[in-house]
Write a protein that holds these residues in place. Structure first.
Motif, PDB file in Angstrom:
ATOM      1  N   ASN A 249       0.798  -1.237   0.000  1.00  0.00           N
ATOM      2  CA  ASN A 249       0.000   0.000   0.000  1.00  0.00           C
ATOM      3  C   ASN A 249       0.833   1.290   0.000  1.00  0.00           C
ATOM      4  OD1 ASN A 249      -2.502  -1.032  -0.334  1.00  0.00           O
ATOM      5  ND2 ASN A 249      -3.023  -1.109   1.851  1.00  0.00           N
TER       6      ASN A 249
ATOM      7  N   TYR B 104      -7.963   2.071   0.044  1.00  0.00           N
ATOM      8  CA  TYR B 104      -6.996   1.043   0.427  1.00  0.00           C
ATOM      9  C   TYR B 104      -7.576   0.093   1.445  1.00  0.00           C
ATOM     10  CZ  TYR B 104      -3.677   4.146  -1.846  1.00  0.00           C
ATOM     11  OH  TYR B 104      -3.034   4.920  -2.749  1.00  0.00           O
ATOM     12  N   GLU B 105      -7.341  -1.120   1.238  1.00  0.00           N
ATOM     13  CA  GLU B 105      -7.637  -2.122   2.269  1.00  0.00           C
ATOM     14  C   GLU B 105      -6.326  -2.772   2.654  1.00  0.00           C
ATOM     15  OE1 GLU B 105     -10.656  -4.982   1.162  1.00  0.00           O
ATOM     16  OE2 GLU B 105     -12.003  -3.360   0.535  1.00  0.00           O
ATOM     17  N   GLU B 106      -6.368  -3.514   3.756  1.00  0.00           N
ATOM     18  CA  GLU B 106      -5.142  -4.173   4.222  1.00  0.00           C
ATOM     19  C   GLU B 106      -4.617  -5.102   3.117  1.00  0.00           C
ATOM     20  OE1 GLU B 106      -3.369  -3.654   6.884  1.00  0.00           O
ATOM     21  OE2 GLU B 106      -1.980  -5.230   6.239  1.00  0.00           O
ATOM     22  N   THR B 107      -3.328  -4.930   2.762  1.00  0.00           N
ATOM     23  CA  THR B 107      -2.781  -5.765   1.698  1.00  0.00           C
ATOM     24  C   THR B 107      -1.616  -6.625   2.185  1.00  0.00           C
ATOM     25  OG1 THR B 107      -1.429  -3.915   1.023  1.00  0.00           O
ATOM     26  CG2 THR B 107      -3.451  -4.327  -0.238  1.00  0.00           C
TER      27      THR B 107
ATOM     28  N   VAL C  25      -2.552 -10.111  -3.361  1.00  0.00           N
ATOM     29  CA  VAL C  25      -2.909  -8.712  -3.196  1.00  0.00           C
ATOM     30  C   VAL C  25      -3.357  -8.235  -4.565  1.00  0.00           C
ATOM     31  CG1 VAL C  25      -0.489  -8.061  -3.484  1.00  0.00           C
ATOM     32  CG2 VAL C  25      -2.083  -6.393  -2.581  1.00  0.00           C
TER      33      VAL C  25
ATOM     34  N   ARG D 239      -7.977   1.032  -6.124  1.00  0.00           N
ATOM     35  CA  ARG D 239      -8.283   0.161  -4.975  1.00  0.00           C
ATOM     36  C   ARG D 239      -7.150  -0.813  -4.763  1.00  0.00           C
ATOM     37  NH1 ARG D 239     -13.235   0.047  -7.452  1.00  0.00           N
ATOM     38  NH2 ARG D 239     -14.964   0.864  -6.221  1.00  0.00           N
ATOM     39  N   THR D 240      -6.951  -1.133  -3.491  1.00  0.00           N
ATOM     40  CA  THR D 240      -6.074  -2.280  -3.190  1.00  0.00           C
ATOM     41  C   THR D 240      -6.815  -3.133  -2.180  1.00  0.00           C
ATOM     42  OG1 THR D 240      -4.960  -1.204  -1.361  1.00  0.00           O
ATOM     43  CG2 THR D 240      -3.932  -0.969  -3.533  1.00  0.00           C
ATOM     44  N   TYR D 241      -6.652  -4.411  -2.308  1.00  0.00           N
ATOM     45  CA  TYR D 241      -7.289  -5.315  -1.340  1.00  0.00           C
ATOM     46  C   TYR D 241      -6.665  -6.698  -1.471  1.00  0.00           C
ATOM     47  CZ  TYR D 241     -10.009  -6.433  -5.566  1.00  0.00           C
ATOM     48  OH  TYR D 241     -10.362  -6.771  -6.836  1.00  0.00           O
ATOM     49  N   GLN D 242      -7.053  -7.491  -0.489  1.00  0.00           N
ATOM     50  CA  GLN D 242      -6.539  -8.864  -0.504  1.00  0.00           C
ATOM     51  C   GLN D 242      -7.602  -9.778  -1.109  1.00  0.00           C
ATOM     52  OE1 GLN D 242      -5.352 -10.401   3.271  1.00  0.00           O
ATOM     53  NE2 GLN D 242      -3.507  -9.125   3.374  1.00  0.00           N
ATOM     54  N   ASP D 243      -7.115 -10.731  -1.903  1.00  0.00           N
ATOM     55  CA  ASP D 243      -8.064 -11.735  -2.412  1.00  0.00           C
ATOM     56  C   ASP D 243      -7.394 -13.085  -2.203  1.00  0.00           C
ATOM     57  OD1 ASP D 243     -10.019 -13.203  -3.622  1.00  0.00           O
ATOM     58  OD2 ASP D 243      -9.495 -12.610  -5.682  1.00  0.00           O
TER      59      ASP D 243
END
Ligand code: ADP
Length: 880
Positions: A737, A760-763, A805, A797-801
């Motif tokens: 991030n 932003y989400e936790e990555t 990431v 956007r950033t996120y975990q999948d």
């Protein structure tokens, strides 16, 4: 004699006793009547005066009509006996007729008379008391009884005689066991038994009836109810003369009663009617057969009086004419087709003359359908030779006519067939040859056909075969077919035919009567085959000559065909390449990749280019690209690919040259552009410092263009490196991030118009080349800015999948058409369109990005809708 009181008393008694009495003197032979009482007078219709003092025989002379009785004689004897014995003598029941007063006639009388001697005191007989009693009535009754008894006896005798002699069988059966009381010879004969065998025995124990045939039950019924029973034509199966026979009988059972009217048995009268019944059955069968024959033949029958025109018709006759019930004669005539009426009339005219009627004509039925009939008949003449009746039959021959019609069509068909059709009799003579056959073999006329020996129609070798193989096979197995060589009679040309021979059997006897042959001229077929073979050869030549290797697989992607070109390239045999054999010729480094591509289950969709190297026969390595098109059967099932394999070695080397050129050019450009950039920045700073702000602004724009040029050169260099497999990566662990945030901040400064919205989400951390990943992010955000000139917002956007990431860049710009989306990651690919020129670029950014992401074990993709915007995303594995 003086009457005393006692005497008087006795006298009175004598006079009044009801018994007739006569007192006679014993003066034989006169026997004078001394006294007579009242009863006597009454009994003899006489008067005292006529009797007393007279001889009894004078008064009662014998009846001259009675010659038999000897009554005077008997009376005298009785008198004498009484006088002699002194005892009364009785004359019983003798005839003594008495005269009828006033006539000469006598009345027949019977008497029982007691002549009682009345003794004198000296014991001699003084008088005779003659007291007759009239027994005429009794006598008559007795006589009658006697007569009637004899009559009965006679009748009985007669009856028995009659029964015994009757031409029908008669039996009297007594009691519940049906004991044979009487049986007459005809019945014995019928039973095939003697009277002794049967008489006095229970009938059913004697008769050889083969089973209980119900006769006893019938007898029981008659015996119990008294009601007679009659049976007609009843079958009875019995054993006669050791043979089981079924005979037919008429019989009647009648209760047999005793004098009191009590039923004691049954009298049965039986007549055998076997002959009659059999005759009847036979005639019924014959009648039925005739009826069946007529109805099976569908014959309608008619009988018409020629005087009155009165017609009698059978139901079938009416039916043929389409009527459901008989109609007047004229109606039937009207049903005949108007065009055929003259045929009918002429036939009738002739019939009157020669006695026979025959014609065929059409009927028009109610529904306007046509029916063909055949009428046959006979005229009957009277004694004056005048035709009086016409009898005949009508049959529906529509089917026959149709058959004739069909036959005609068949003949037309045969006549017009393009194949030769012939019939050969068993002597080898052509008895029929259709027109096609005549033309095929060059016959001039029909006579020619019959005259020409078949040997002249075959090539000599083949004629040999006709007699040794063809005809024996046809005779033995019913058919033969094969190719033969025949000869044209005129031109002498010998040419091949496909000959189908069949044996023709007589439909009735089943014996062979002829041989039929159908021959097809094979010349056109051979010509067509040759043409096909030629065109096949041509195609083969083309495919062989083609610089492209052509191939075919089955649905399992196993090679089923490969052309000459490939074999030439690899100097291999066809068989070597089938199945998976062709893989052998692939460069060892490419083989696995190609196997993988080929072993993924075929989907039936287009088979996209796959590039690989093959080793040519001379050891040279050649680049190829293969592509294929799916094939489907008529049911739509995938059956394999047909494809081509093109040698792209040349293109490859050209591309290499281009890559080399780009590499060299960009490398050569990079150094001068870097120094230009340095000088330009320095110059801009100097102008700012000098206060020449306008010039400084111009220098700033120049700097930007130099930046773009630097970027382009950078891209080109990267591509060169990628193509050469030399793109360097310096991996390190970094927090995802913050890196993004930093880049976004920087890029936000480059645009005034767009707002970069960050979510932003936790990555977490990733392990990759930070610089290169930055390059990807920069590229995606730059594109989003570039391709959304009409909108302001860009969302990052950033996120975990899962284990990845993800970073996505969403714009609301021009978007990408669906069919182009897959191509945007290709080298130099740019979505063409009207706006293309307004968006400068080389089509390398996304290609480089995708190479980078893939090298870092991630993936990149796009979701977009034309006119609405795009979202580009990529993901990298999170470091754990
Ligand atoms: P270019 O230098 O042409 O931008 P890229 O490789 O970055 O090259 O992109 C390839 C093509 O993809 C572009 O030419 C453009 O047509 C299309 N493209 C890339 N990003 C976007 C986007 N955000 N919106 C619409 N089209 C895009």
């Amino acid at each position: 004699m003086h009457p005393t009181s006692t005497v008087l008393k006795y006298f009175s008694i004598f006079q009044h006793v009801p018994t007739p009495c006569l007192i006679l003197g014993t003066d034989a032979p006169v026997y004078t009547i001394l006294d007579v009482n009242e009863a006597y007078l009454r009994a003899t219709n006489s008067t005292r005066e006529s009797l007393v003092g007279n001889s009894v025989f004078a008064v009662f002379p014998a009846n001259p009509g009675d010659q038999v009785s000897r009554n005077i004689e008997l009376t005298v004897e009785s008198f004498e006996q009484a006088i002699r014995t002194g005892k009364p003598h009785v004359m019983s029941n003798y005839r003594y007729d008495i005269p009828v007063p006033g006539t000469n006639g006598f009345e027949e009388r019977y008497w029982t008379t007691t002549n009682t001697p009345i003794c004198n005191e000296d014991g001699t007989t003084g008088y005779l008391l003659h007291s007759p009693s009239d027994v005429t009535q009794l006598n008559l009754m007795a006589q009658r009884e006697k007569i009637s008894q004899s009559i009965i006896q006679r009748h009985q005798d007669q009856l028995v005689q009659t029964l015994m002699q009757a031409p029908v069988g008669i039996v009297i059966l007594e009691g519940p066991d049906y004991i044979v009381e009487l049986i007459n010879p005809p019945l014995c004969k019928l039973y095939d038994k003697t009277v002794d065998e049967i008489l006095g025995k229970p009938i059913f124990s004697v008769l050889d009836l083969t089973a209980d045939q119900g006769f006893q039950a019938l007898l029981d019924r008659v015996r119990i109810t008294g009601e007679p029973y009659r049976g007609y034509g009843a079958p009875a199966t019995l054993v006669r003369g050791g043979i089981v026979e079924t005979i037919y009988i008429n019989f009647s059972y009648e209760a047999y009663r005793d004098r009191e009217g009590e039923i004691t048995g049954v009298i049965a009268v039986v007549t055998e009617v076997t002959d009659l019944i059999e005759a009847k059955i036979k005639s019924e069968i014959a009648e039925e057969r005739a009826r069946l024959a007529i109805s099976a033949a569908g014959l309608g029958i008619f009988d018409v009086s020629l005087d009155t025109g009165f017609l009698v018709s059978s139901p079938q006759f009416d039916k043929i004419f389409g009527f459901d019930k008989p109609r007047p004669y004229i109606e039937y005539v009207k049903a005949i087709h108007p065009d055929d009426l003259s045929i009918r009339n002429e036939a009738h005219r002739l019939a009157i003359v020669n006695g026979l009627l025959f014609y065929e004509a059409r009927l028009v039925l109610k529904d306007n359908s046509l029916r063909w009939i055949r009428v046959e008949g006979k005229v009957l003449y009277n004694d004056e030779q005048k035709a009086v009746r016409l009898l005949g039959t009508v049959i529906d021959i529509t089917k026959d006519r149709k058959a004739v019609e069909d036959q005609r069509k068949l003949i037309t068909l045969v006549d017009n067939s393009v194949d030769l059709m012939s019939i050969l009799d068993l002597n080898g003579v052509n008895i029929y040859l259709n027109e096609a056959g005549r033309n095929m073999l060059g016959f001039q006329s029909e006579e020619d056909v019959h005259r020409t020996p078949i040997s002249s129609l075959h090539a000599p070798d083949d004629f040999e075969r006709v007699s040794t193989v063809v005809l024996p096979t046809v005779m033995d197995q019913g058919r033969w077919s094969g190719i033969m060589m025949v000869r044209h009679l005129v031109t002498g040309e010998i040419f091949p035919v496909m000959n189908n021979c069949i044996r023709i059997d007589d439909p009735v006897s089943g014996l062979p009567i002829a041989v039929g042959a159908v021959m097809r001229d094979l010349r056109p077929e051979l010509a067509a085959k040759k043409a096909l073979a030629d065109s096949e050869q041509l195609l083969r030549n083309i495919t062989t000559a083609a610089p492209t290797a052509l191939w075919m697989t089955n649905e399992k992607m196993s090679m089923t065909y490969i052309n000459q070109t490939w074999m030439k390239w690899t100097n291999s045999a066809y068989e070597q390449n089938l199945g998976g054999g062709w893989l052998h010729f692939l460069h060892v480094d490419d083989r696995q990749r190609v196997i993988e591509k080929f072993s993924t289950t075929p989907t039936g969709s287009d088979f996209y280019d796959i590039e690989f190297r093959i080793i040519h026969a001379d050891g040279e390595v050649h680049w190829c690209t293969a592509s294929g098109q799916p094939q489907f059967d008529t049911n739509g099932a995938f059956i394999g690919y047909i494809g081509a394999c093109v040698d792209i070695t040349e293109q490859k080397s050209l591309q290499q040259q281009k890559d080399d050129f780009i590499g060299i050019a960009s490398h050569e450009l990079k150094t001068p552009v870097t120094s230009i950039k340095g000088y330009a920045q320095l110059l801009e700073q100097l102008l700012v410092d000098k206060g020449d702000l306008k010039e400084a602004g111009m220098m700033q724009r120049m700097n930007k263009q130099i930046d773009r040029l630097t970027n382009l050169i950078g891209d080109l260099l990267d591509v060169t490196k990628i193509n050469a497999g030399k793109l360097q990566f310096n991996e390190s662990v970094f927090d995802f991030n913050p890196m993004v945030r930093e880049l976004v901040e920087e890029l936000q400064r480059t645009t005034l118009k767009h707002l970069l919205v960050e979510i932003y989400e936790e990555t977490g951390y990733v392990y990759a080349d930070k610089e290169r990943i930055g390059q990807v992010i920069t590229n995606l955000i730059s594109n989003a800015i570039k391709y959304s000139p009409g909108s302001e917002k860009i969302i990052i956007r950033t996120y975990q999948d899962g284990v990845n990431v993800v970073m996505s860049v969403q714009d609301f710009g021009i978007g990408i058409a669906r069919d182009k989306q897959a191509h945007v990651f290709e080298q130099f690919y740019r979505v063409s369109g009207n706006m293309q020129h307004s968006f400068p670029g080389l089509g390398l950014g996304l290609y480089i990005s995708s190479e980078i992401v893939q090298r870092e074990m991630g993936s990149i993709w796009v979701k977009s809708e034309e006119g609405k915007g795009s979202t580009f995303s990529f993901q990298l594995p999170i470091l754990d």
